[in-house]
Scaffold this motif. Sequence first.
Motif, short mmCIF file in Angstrom:
data_model
loop_
_atom_site.label_atom_id
_atom_site.label_comp_id
_atom_site.label_asym_id
_atom_site.label_seq_id
_atom_site.Cartn_x
_atom_site.Cartn_y
_atom_site.Cartn_z
N TYR A 127 0.85 -1.18 0.00
CA TYR A 127 0.00 0.00 0.00
C TYR A 127 0.89 1.24 0.00
CZ TYR A 127 -3.63 3.32 1.60
OH TYR A 127 -4.49 4.39 1.73
N LEU A 128 0.88 1.96 -1.10
CA LEU A 128 1.66 3.18 -1.25
C LEU A 128 0.70 4.36 -1.11
CD1 LEU A 128 3.79 2.07 -4.34
CD2 LEU A 128 4.31 1.77 -1.91
N ILE A 326 7.47 -6.48 13.52
CA ILE A 326 7.05 -5.30 12.78
C ILE A 326 8.29 -4.48 12.44
CG2 ILE A 326 4.78 -5.26 13.87
CD1 ILE A 326 5.81 -2.92 15.62
N PHE A 327 8.20 -3.70 11.39
CA PHE A 327 9.28 -2.80 11.01
C PHE A 327 8.69 -1.40 10.92
CE2 PHE A 327 12.49 -1.27 7.70
CZ PHE A 327 13.44 -0.98 8.67
N ASN A 393 6.17 2.63 7.02
CA ASN A 393 7.27 3.56 6.71
C ASN A 393 6.68 4.96 6.63
OD1 ASN A 393 9.38 5.04 5.68
ND2 ASN A 393 9.97 3.52 4.14
N ASN A 394 7.00 5.76 7.64
CA ASN A 394 6.49 7.12 7.69
C ASN A 394 7.57 8.13 7.32
OD1 ASN A 394 4.25 8.92 8.35
ND2 ASN A 394 5.50 9.60 10.09
N GLY A 395 8.72 7.63 6.91
CA GLY A 395 9.81 8.54 6.58
C GLY A 395 10.27 8.35 5.15
N ALA A 412 2.36 -4.00 3.90
CA ALA A 412 3.51 -3.09 3.99
C ALA A 412 3.02 -1.73 3.51
CB ALA A 412 4.66 -3.59 3.14
N ILE A 413 3.05 -0.74 4.41
CA ILE A 413 2.46 0.56 4.11
C ILE A 413 3.54 1.63 4.07
CG2 ILE A 413 0.85 2.32 4.91
CD1 ILE A 413 -0.78 0.10 6.21
N PHE A 414 3.57 2.36 2.98
CA PHE A 414 4.45 3.51 2.84
C PHE A 414 3.56 4.75 2.91
CE2 PHE A 414 6.72 0.00 1.16
CZ PHE A 414 8.07 0.25 1.37
#
Length: 449
Positions: A127-128, A326-327, A393-395, A412-414
């Motif tokens: 998910y982008l 989790i990452f 990934n919030n960065g 996996a979410i960006f």
Amino acid sequence: MKKQRGAMSLLITGMLLVGALLFSLGSAKNVFYQTKRAQNEVEARKDHWAAEGGLECAFTHANLDNAKPTMTVADCNLDDLDSLIVSGSTKLSITSKAGNRQVARQLIVSGVSSSSTGVIKSASNLYLSGSVAMLADPASKSTAENEWKCELVRFKTGLDILGAITNQGIGTGLNTPYSTFPTSSSQTCKSTHQTTGITLGLTQNAAELVANGTIGNDFKHDPLMTPFKDTFNVERSQWLDVMYDDNVFRIGTGLPSDKPSKVEDLPVASTLIANCGAKISNAINDGNRVIWVYGGCEISDTTNLQDAIDSLPERKSVALIIHNGIFAVDSALSFKGLLYHFVDDDLGFAPTQSAWESVSDINLKGALFGAAEAHNGVAGQKGIPYNQVSLFNNGSFKPSGGYVLDAPGTYAIFNGSLHALYNRDNLRDALKPFTGGSIAWIEGSWRDY
């Protein structure tokens, strides 16, 4: 009687002359045969070495392209070469024919197989949530000169994109996709493999748009992809062998120093490993190039980690594997290497809301939980439950060797815009302990002396 004297001698002499003539004719015929045979042997050897030259030509092009060679007979510039056929994907069969001579050999292509191309390779649901702008992986050569079948994303199951898509094409200068990539003239992505100018909204399904051709072929749906095998050259079920390979540095709580006899003997993975980023930095500074983190990992303050990455020698890179945890990322980091997020099939890891609540970074939690409160899920609009999210990934975490997201059944979410570089050398260098290089003749199919 005197007049007939010498007749016998003349007869015998004639017979000797006839015998000598017959012997000479036989010798001449044999010499002619030997000469013809020698000429045929010369032609046969010329055909043989022309065919061998075709094999060498294919091998050279495979190394130059870092992929399955796509050249033609004309590209080899060998006058006596009649045909050159390359078949297969990871294991290639190359057949070269010149005159009456045909030779065939096999190549193994490690780390650049047809199913391992792409800047992002995902068996997770991807998910982008934001615009996507990436330099492309020139996956394979097109038939047109200086043109490539570029790839950005290869996904196995779900793909959602909320924002604009921009394939920035092939990098140049310091951003050249690999060291042997052609630089003699402008190299471009094939128009069908370069998606630009498309913006997706909430109600649009990116996977469906890939299927119907609205999104270009730089996004590939590959339901048969095997990211673990493509990356480490062994089956996914052999992950414990990779984890305990001599070249791997392990980070985790209570991990045995020696490989356990079965996976069930491993301890339960930590929800979040304390000071995960600092431990990765120390491992890199100590000279480790393959780092396996067993448990959850949060990376927010990346100053030391960026310094460790920047201190790597030229052409050296790192493979970072986050396993069964989790990452969580909330930082800007140019990571020289590969990021692999892995959830195995054996130990039954699943992300939980409590795991995400244990994340300490305020900005990351704000992005995660703020959106969830408004939309009953993670990352806002799609409403994805916490227990389905394995990576957030919030960065701007940018591994130049690409992402491999191998956590089936999770997301996996960006969050926010995704801008990525790509350098295949940084992928290949980090994986050398497992691939042994990218392209080689298969032992026994060539002259192993």
